[in-house]
Write an enzyme that holds these catalytic residues in place. Structure first.
Site, PDB file in Angstrom:
ATOM      1  N   GLY A 157      27.165 -20.672   4.686  1.00  0.00           N
ATOM      2  CA  GLY A 157      27.345 -21.765   3.744  1.00  0.00           C
ATOM      3  C   GLY A 157      26.153 -22.869   4.174  1.00  0.00           C
TER       4      GLY A 157
ATOM      5  NE  ARG B 101      37.085 -26.108   8.500  1.00  0.00           N
ATOM      6  CZ  ARG B 101      36.408 -25.215   7.539  1.00  0.00           C
ATOM      7  NH1 ARG B 101      36.717 -23.880   7.728  1.00  0.00           N
ATOM      8  NH2 ARG B 101      35.375 -25.300   6.859  1.00  0.00           N
TER       9      ARG B 101
ATOM     10  CG  ASN C 217      39.094 -23.025  10.642  1.00  0.00           C
ATOM     11  OD1 ASN C 217      39.790 -22.960   9.581  1.00  0.00           O
ATOM     12  ND2 ASN C 217      37.848 -22.702  10.721  1.00  0.00           N
TER      13      ASN C 217
ATOM     14  CG  ASP D 246      23.055 -11.977   9.001  1.00  0.00           C
ATOM     15  OD1 ASP D 246      21.753 -12.218   9.422  1.00  0.00           O
ATOM     16  OD2 ASP D 246      23.758 -11.719   9.957  1.00  0.00           O
ATOM     17  CB  SER D 247      19.289 -15.574   7.066  1.00  0.00           C
ATOM     18  OG  SER D 247      19.081 -16.001   8.364  1.00  0.00           O
ATOM     19  NE  ARG D 248      21.693 -12.392  12.658  1.00  0.00           N
ATOM     20  CZ  ARG D 248      22.888 -12.656  13.169  1.00  0.00           C
ATOM     21  NH1 ARG D 248      22.774 -12.837  14.558  1.00  0.00           N
ATOM     22  NH2 ARG D 248      23.958 -12.930  12.540  1.00  0.00           N
TER      23      ARG D 248
ATOM     24  NE  ARG E 115      29.949 -20.195  -0.310  1.00  0.00           N
ATOM     25  CZ  ARG E 115      30.423 -21.093   0.918  1.00  0.00           C
ATOM     26  NH1 ARG E 115      30.163 -22.437   0.279  1.00  0.00           N
ATOM     27  NH2 ARG E 115      30.421 -20.531   1.710  1.00  0.00           N
TER      28      ARG E 115
ATOM     29  N   GLY F  40      23.991 -21.660  11.914  1.00  0.00           N
ATOM     30  CA  GLY F  40      23.276 -20.332  12.183  1.00  0.00           C
ATOM     31  C   GLY F  40      21.807 -20.310  11.871  1.00  0.00           C
ATOM     32  CB  ILE F  41      19.951 -20.586   8.735  1.00  0.00           C
ATOM     33  CG1 ILE F  41      20.660 -19.295   8.203  1.00  0.00           C
ATOM     34  CG2 ILE F  41      18.602 -20.700   8.442  1.00  0.00           C
ATOM     35  CD1 ILE F  41      20.725 -19.235   6.648  1.00  0.00           C
TER      36      ILE F  41
ATOM     37  CD  GLU G  83      31.937 -27.032  11.841  1.00  0.00           C
ATOM     38  OE1 GLU G  83      32.249 -27.340  10.596  1.00  0.00           O
ATOM     39  OE2 GLU G  83      31.385 -26.061  12.063  1.00  0.00           O
TER      40      GLU G  83
ATOM     41  CG  HIS H 125      25.948 -27.043   8.411  1.00  0.00           C
ATOM     42  ND1 HIS H 125      26.928 -27.195   9.731  1.00  0.00           N
ATOM     43  CD2 HIS H 125      26.356 -25.556   7.775  1.00  0.00           C
ATOM     44  CE1 HIS H 125      27.778 -26.131   9.767  1.00  0.00           C
ATOM     45  NE2 HIS H 125      27.330 -25.056   8.851  1.00  0.00           N
TER      46      HIS H 125
ATOM     47  CG  HIS I   6      28.907 -27.531   5.849  1.00  0.00           C
ATOM     48  ND1 HIS I   6      28.091 -26.880   5.184  1.00  0.00           N
ATOM     49  CD2 HIS I   6      30.053 -26.468   6.129  1.00  0.00           C
ATOM     50  CE1 HIS I   6      28.120 -25.810   5.172  1.00  0.00           C
ATOM     51  NE2 HIS I   6      29.373 -25.330   5.759  1.00  0.00           N
TER      52      HIS I   6
HETATM   53  P1  AMP Z   1      26.995 -19.600  10.385  1.00  0.00           P
HETATM   54  O1  AMP Z   1      27.428 -19.627   9.050  1.00  0.00           O
HETATM   55  O2  AMP Z   1      26.417 -21.127  10.682  1.00  0.00           O
HETATM   56  O3  AMP Z   1      27.618 -18.820  11.539  1.00  0.00           O
HETATM   57  O4  AMP Z   1      25.471 -19.111  10.145  1.00  0.00           O
HETATM   58  C1  AMP Z   1      25.236 -17.755   9.861  1.00  0.00           C
HETATM   59  C2  AMP Z   1      23.898 -17.534   9.448  1.00  0.00           C
HETATM   60  O5  AMP Z   1      23.207 -17.768  10.354  1.00  0.00           O
HETATM   61  C3  AMP Z   1      23.729 -15.951   8.876  1.00  0.00           C
HETATM   62  O6  AMP Z   1      22.890 -15.917   7.901  1.00  0.00           O
HETATM   63  C4  AMP Z   1      22.885 -15.540  10.295  1.00  0.00           C
HETATM   64  O7  AMP Z   1      21.913 -14.455   9.914  1.00  0.00           O
HETATM   65  C5  AMP Z   1      22.180 -16.762  10.400  1.00  0.00           C
HETATM   66  N1  AMP Z   1      21.503 -16.572  11.790  1.00  0.00           N
HETATM   67  C6  AMP Z   1      22.304 -16.503  13.069  1.00  0.00           C
HETATM   68  N2  AMP Z   1      21.247 -16.276  14.074  1.00  0.00           N
HETATM   69  C7  AMP Z   1      20.064 -16.043  13.317  1.00  0.00           C
HETATM   70  C8  AMP Z   1      18.858 -15.823  14.073  1.00  0.00           C
HETATM   71  N3  AMP Z   1      18.553 -15.477  15.412  1.00  0.00           N
HETATM   72  N4  AMP Z   1      17.613 -15.908  13.446  1.00  0.00           N
HETATM   73  C9  AMP Z   1      18.042 -16.187  11.732  1.00  0.00           C
HETATM   74  N5  AMP Z   1      19.072 -16.481  11.177  1.00  0.00           N
HETATM   75  C10 AMP Z   1      20.167 -16.250  12.027  1.00  0.00           C
END
Ligand code: AMP
Length: 398
Positions: free
Chosen positions: A212, A90, A7, A283-285, A241, A331-332, A384, A208, A180
């Site tokens: 993103g 990819r 990728n 970052d959603s965390r 975004r 991730g979320i 993926e 997803h 995606h």
């Molecule tokens: P990705 O782009 O699929 O790698 O996802 C990244 C997103 O997933 C980021 O916003 C992370 O904060 C979120 N994420 C990963 N682990 C967690 C978790 N344990 N709780 C909440 N969000 C998470």
């Protein structure tokens, strides 16, 4: 049979080497900071890993680092690259040309280059990745390209057309493409497998949700609509975004702030979403943690994103005239119980119920719905790279 999945981004090159006898990952890693400095992080199946700073002026040197990591030193997993049967790449944008994965030849490389107009950052980098790979392995090793857009090529025109003057579709191919796709394909296939039913008999909404975010509606075994559009900016609010909003907001802010189209593009792609609203992080965390501690803008950002996901799911249920299964991934989707509880809760009127104990699980494949739920709800970690490796194997076995 061993397959390498690549990728290539503009300054990075991610890779995975899979043994297709049992679909296991032998090694994976990433070359970063290509063009500026250069760093490789490499990890093998038993967890051992190394990092090294090595100059990588171009993708060619980055690819050589990957070759050395796989074939030399203590963490090597093969003796020589001749053990690799094929490489799967990819590719983000396949336009309306590529409705499925395909073997690489000179014409295909040219077509991917031409499509760079629709995805300038991504497709140009993918071509560099393919060329670096051919330079290192020679033309005898088959290369396959797998597109993020292919899965969405089954959308009907009413879903992929934008309501702008038709000439822009004809002149510039401005339409919804969706992204995606490899992930939506993997999790919807897996969902049908888990439910023990043919995919063509199911109505599935796949979410997803990562940095993103995109949602797809899958009916009669194919994608009939998806939230990302001409670019990955469309649809849901994401990490940085905007997603969909009134286009007049752009012209209004551009005029007020005297911003160029490029600056507006940057604002919408890099400074908005969770980051823009919270002012804290994409970052959603981080945003979730701060919201729990009482940060109001973080609370608002989380609420907005959850609300939008539920709204899109609802619209796709109407588009399909029903739903059998809802899938969370990314991730979320794989890790955030709050998102899953909210979205499932908004579907309570359809008889959706989930097990709140199971919903606490993170990163695991699990059925969240209770036995009496009228709709199945699943968490399915996406894969993926595995789809790319499977497509590559299928094409070279023909
Ligand atoms: P990705 O782009 O699929 O790698 O996802 C990244 C997103 O997933 C980021 O916003 C992370 O904060 C979120 N994420 C990963 N682990 C967690 C978790 N344990 N709780 C909440 N969000 C998470």
């Amino acid at each position: 049979m061993k397959i390498l999945v690549v990728n290539a981004g503009s300054s990075s090159l991610k890779y995975q080497l899979l043994d297709m006898e049992n679909e296991s990952v032998l090694a994976k890693g990433i070359c970063e900071r290509i063009g500026t400095s250069g760093k490789i992080s490499h990890k093998v199946a038993d967890g051992r890993k190394f990092e090294a700073e090595i100059p990588m002026p171009t993708h060619t040197e980055a690819f050589q680092c990957l070759v050395d990591a796989l074939t030399k030193g203590e963490l090597k997993v093969i003796d020589s690259m001749s053990e690799i049967s094929a490489v799967g790449h990819r590719i983000v944008q396949g336009g309306a040309i590529f409705s499925k994965s395909t073997l690489v030849d000179d014409k295909v490389i040219e077509q991917i280059s031409d499509l760079a107009e629709l995805a300038p950052l991504h497709n140009a980098a993918h071509v560099l990745g393919i060329k670096a790979c051919i330079a290192a392995l020679g033309k005898d090793v088959p290369e396959v390209v797998v597109f993020d857009t292919s899965f969405h090529q089954t959308m009907p025109a009413r879903a992929y057309m934008y309501p702008i003057p038709y000439e822009y579709y004809e002149k510039y191919k401005v339409r919804r493409y969706g992204f995606h796709g490899t992930s939506h394909r993997y999790v919807s296939d897996r969902c049908a497998e888990l439910m023990g039913k043919p995919k063509k008999d199911l109505k599935i909404v796949t979410c997803h949700l990562g940095n993103g975010c995109s949602i797809s509606a899958i009916k009669d075994g194919v994608c009939i609509d998806t939230s990302m559009g001409f670019t990955p900016l469309d649809g849901l609010m994401m990490g940085t975004r905007t997603g969909t909003m009134d286009p007049s907001v752009l012209t209004f802010i551009a005029e007020k702030e005297n911003m160029s189209p490029k600056e507006m593009d940057d604002m919408c792609n890099k400074k908005s979403g969770l980051l823009g609203v919270s002012g804290l992080s994409n970052d959603s965390r981080d945003v979730n943690n701060a919201a729990r501690e009482g940060n109001e803008r973080c609370r608002l950002a989380v609420d907005m994103q959850q609300y939008e996901v539920a709204k899109y799911v609802g619209s796709y249920i109407a588009a399909m005239n029903g739903i059998d299964a809802l899938v969370f991934t990314g991730g979320i989707g794989e890790n955030d119980p709050g998102m899953r509880e909210y979205v499932s809760g908004q579907l309570g009127f359809l008889g959706v119920t989930i097990d709140l104990e199971k919903n606490k699980l993170r990163g695991e494949e699990v059925e969240l719905s209770t036995p009496e739920s009228k709709v199945k709800v699943w968490v399915i970690p996406t894969n993926e790279e595995l789809v790319i490796a499977r497509d590559t194997l299928a094409l070279i076995s023909k």
